[in-house]
Scaffold this active site. Structure first.
Site, PDB file in Angstrom:
ATOM      1  N   GLU A 136      -5.268  10.660  -8.250  1.00  0.00           N
ATOM      2  CA  GLU A 136      -4.256  10.729  -9.529  1.00  0.00           C
ATOM      3  C   GLU A 136      -2.953  10.213  -9.140  1.00  0.00           C
ATOM      4  OE1 GLU A 136      -5.558  14.169  -9.011  1.00  0.00           O
ATOM      5  OE2 GLU A 136      -7.270  13.798 -10.243  1.00  0.00           O
ATOM      6  N   TYR A 148      -2.091   0.574  -4.958  1.00  0.00           N
ATOM      7  CA  TYR A 148      -3.473   1.074  -4.810  1.00  0.00           C
ATOM      8  C   TYR A 148      -4.428  -0.005  -5.636  1.00  0.00           C
ATOM      9  CZ  TYR A 148      -1.578   5.743  -4.465  1.00  0.00           C
ATOM     10  OH  TYR A 148      -0.888   6.558  -4.018  1.00  0.00           O
TER      11      TYR A 148
HETATM   12  C1  COA Z   1       4.209   4.529  -2.859  1.00  0.00           C
HETATM   13  C2  COA Z   1       4.844   4.198  -1.478  1.00  0.00           C
HETATM   14  C3  COA Z   1       3.901   5.196  -0.379  1.00  0.00           C
HETATM   15  C4  COA Z   1       4.827   2.971  -1.018  1.00  0.00           C
HETATM   16  O1  COA Z   1       5.346   2.895   0.282  1.00  0.00           O
HETATM   17  P1  COA Z   1       5.863   1.460   0.906  1.00  0.00           P
HETATM   18  O2  COA Z   1       5.793   1.478   2.384  1.00  0.00           O
HETATM   19  O3  COA Z   1       7.279   1.324   0.030  1.00  0.00           O
HETATM   20  O4  COA Z   1       5.164   0.151   0.360  1.00  0.00           O
HETATM   21  P2  COA Z   1       4.652  -1.054   1.143  1.00  0.00           P
HETATM   22  O5  COA Z   1       5.832  -1.702   1.857  1.00  0.00           O
HETATM   23  O6  COA Z   1       3.620  -0.680   2.059  1.00  0.00           O
HETATM   24  O7  COA Z   1       3.959  -1.904   0.090  1.00  0.00           O
HETATM   25  C5  COA Z   1       2.790  -1.971  -0.198  1.00  0.00           C
HETATM   26  C6  COA Z   1       2.323  -2.401  -1.607  1.00  0.00           C
HETATM   27  O8  COA Z   1       3.020  -1.465  -2.539  1.00  0.00           O
HETATM   28  C7  COA Z   1       3.547  -2.257  -3.681  1.00  0.00           C
HETATM   29  N1  COA Z   1       5.209  -2.033  -3.736  1.00  0.00           N
HETATM   30  C8  COA Z   1       5.766  -1.434  -2.844  1.00  0.00           C
HETATM   31  N2  COA Z   1       7.067  -1.729  -3.207  1.00  0.00           N
HETATM   32  C9  COA Z   1       7.126  -2.101  -4.466  1.00  0.00           C
HETATM   33  C10 COA Z   1       8.229  -2.457  -5.368  1.00  0.00           C
HETATM   34  N3  COA Z   1       9.403  -2.016  -5.079  1.00  0.00           N
HETATM   35  N4  COA Z   1       7.917  -2.838  -6.712  1.00  0.00           N
HETATM   36  C11 COA Z   1       6.394  -3.022  -6.944  1.00  0.00           C
HETATM   37  N5  COA Z   1       5.448  -2.808  -6.161  1.00  0.00           N
HETATM   38  C12 COA Z   1       5.780  -2.447  -4.686  1.00  0.00           C
HETATM   39  C13 COA Z   1       3.043  -3.597  -3.577  1.00  0.00           C
HETATM   40  O9  COA Z   1       1.717  -3.811  -4.116  1.00  0.00           O
HETATM   41  C14 COA Z   1       2.996  -3.717  -2.084  1.00  0.00           C
HETATM   42  O10 COA Z   1       2.287  -4.668  -1.298  1.00  0.00           O
HETATM   43  P3  COA Z   1       2.964  -6.216  -1.460  1.00  0.00           P
HETATM   44  O11 COA Z   1       3.842  -5.892  -0.247  1.00  0.00           O
HETATM   45  O12 COA Z   1       1.659  -7.047  -0.801  1.00  0.00           O
HETATM   46  O13 COA Z   1       3.563  -6.686  -2.468  1.00  0.00           O
HETATM   47  C15 COA Z   1       6.145   4.800  -1.439  1.00  0.00           C
HETATM   48  O14 COA Z   1       7.070   4.008  -2.356  1.00  0.00           O
HETATM   49  C16 COA Z   1       6.382   6.256  -1.834  1.00  0.00           C
HETATM   50  O15 COA Z   1       6.484   7.132  -0.898  1.00  0.00           O
HETATM   51  N6  COA Z   1       6.834   6.575  -3.081  1.00  0.00           N
HETATM   52  C17 COA Z   1       7.154   7.938  -3.311  1.00  0.00           C
HETATM   53  C18 COA Z   1       5.897   8.753  -3.204  1.00  0.00           C
HETATM   54  C19 COA Z   1       4.889   8.235  -4.014  1.00  0.00           C
HETATM   55  O16 COA Z   1       5.114   7.774  -5.310  1.00  0.00           O
HETATM   56  N7  COA Z   1       3.681   8.433  -3.637  1.00  0.00           N
HETATM   57  C20 COA Z   1       2.270   7.978  -4.263  1.00  0.00           C
HETATM   58  C21 COA Z   1       1.982   9.345  -5.118  1.00  0.00           C
HETATM   59  S1  COA Z   1       0.456   8.851  -5.949  1.00  0.00           S
END
Ligand code: COA
Length: 223
Positions: A136, A148
């Protein structure tokens, strides 16, 4: 091996990790799980699989890097563990993996490390023969949804008012037939691309973390 030659290690979450995980959780989520919830998951829930990602520069750069880099950070922030980049987990129920949490410390974001954790959860679920991988996510959490989608999750439903803090809807996103060849091939390609990305980037600790370590101040991210 996805992480070979890279300064990161992924290990099963242990009870020793919990205080640091709970600290990140508190900073990242509007309705954080308490440490007791993580302890329960690790010590008592046989269905749970939790991983933590850490920065370990000395694994590929030797003792000098340890002294100059991370070691310095640890000295400055004994109550925190700045080397703990993020974590994630799922519950495995028969052939269904339900991803329960995923988070990256704000300073380490945008480097493919959230993707690294997610892809490691999926790899583990596939190894344990999961057919369906589901989760979710807040309807407003576009960043996580993008991640995702990149890994083949599709929106399959919506839970109205699921989140208690603001009655926000949850989207249910799933990968169906994850264990079939088609998905496995796509997954292998994504992993190869991720490894290439990680190898190409500097992988040094974020400046922001070096500056703020030890003062207990951190930005708070809602998702
Ligand atoms: C969601 C989360 C885990 C992503 O981690 P991250 O290390 O910043 O993401 P990554 O650098 O690995 O990016 C992977 C993908 O996420 C998406 N993404 C990451 N940052 C993004 C941004 N600022 N805007 C849009 N998409 C983004 C893209 O699809 C990206 O792929 P790409 O690099 O090929 O474009 C992080 O933002 C987080 O901890 N968020 C708060 C907690 C949360 O929301 N958890 C999920 C609960 S369901």
């Amino acid at each position: 091996m996805l992480l070979e030659g890279l300064p990161y290690v992924l290990t099963p979450m242990t009870l020793d990790d919990v205080p640091f995980v709970a600290e990140i959780e508190r900073r990242v989520f509007p309705s954080p799980w308490p440490a007791t919830a993580f302890r329960y998951e690790i010590a008592q829930n046989a269905a749970s699989r939790y991983l933590v990602l850490r920065y370990r520069p000395w694994i590929h750069r030797g003792v000098k890097a340890r002294r100059r880099g991370l070691w310095q950070l640890l000295q400055r922030a004994p109550s925190d563990d700045p080397s703990l980049i993020g974590y994630g987990g799922f519950w495995l129920i028969v052939d269904e993996a339900h991803i329960s949490t995923l988070a990256v410390r704000p300073e380490w974001r945008g480097r493919g490390l959230g993707e690294l954790i997610l892809s490691s959860l999926i790899a583990k679920a596939l190894k344990e023969h999961a057919q369906l991988i589901t989760l979710e996510v807040r309807a407003s959490n576009v960043v996580a949804q993008n991640l995702y989608r990149k890994y083949g999750f599709r929106v399959v439903g919506r839970r109205k008012g699921y989140y208690s803090n603001n009655r926000e809807d949850a989207l249910i996103m799933s990968i169906e037939r994850a264990n079939e060849l088609l998905y496995r091939q796509r997954f292998a390609e994504l992993r190869a691309k991720l490894r290439a990305r990680l190898l190409a980037q500097p992988n040094t600790p974020p400046e922001q973390l070096l500056e703020t370590a030890g003062n207990g101040q951190g930005e708070s991210h809602n998702h």
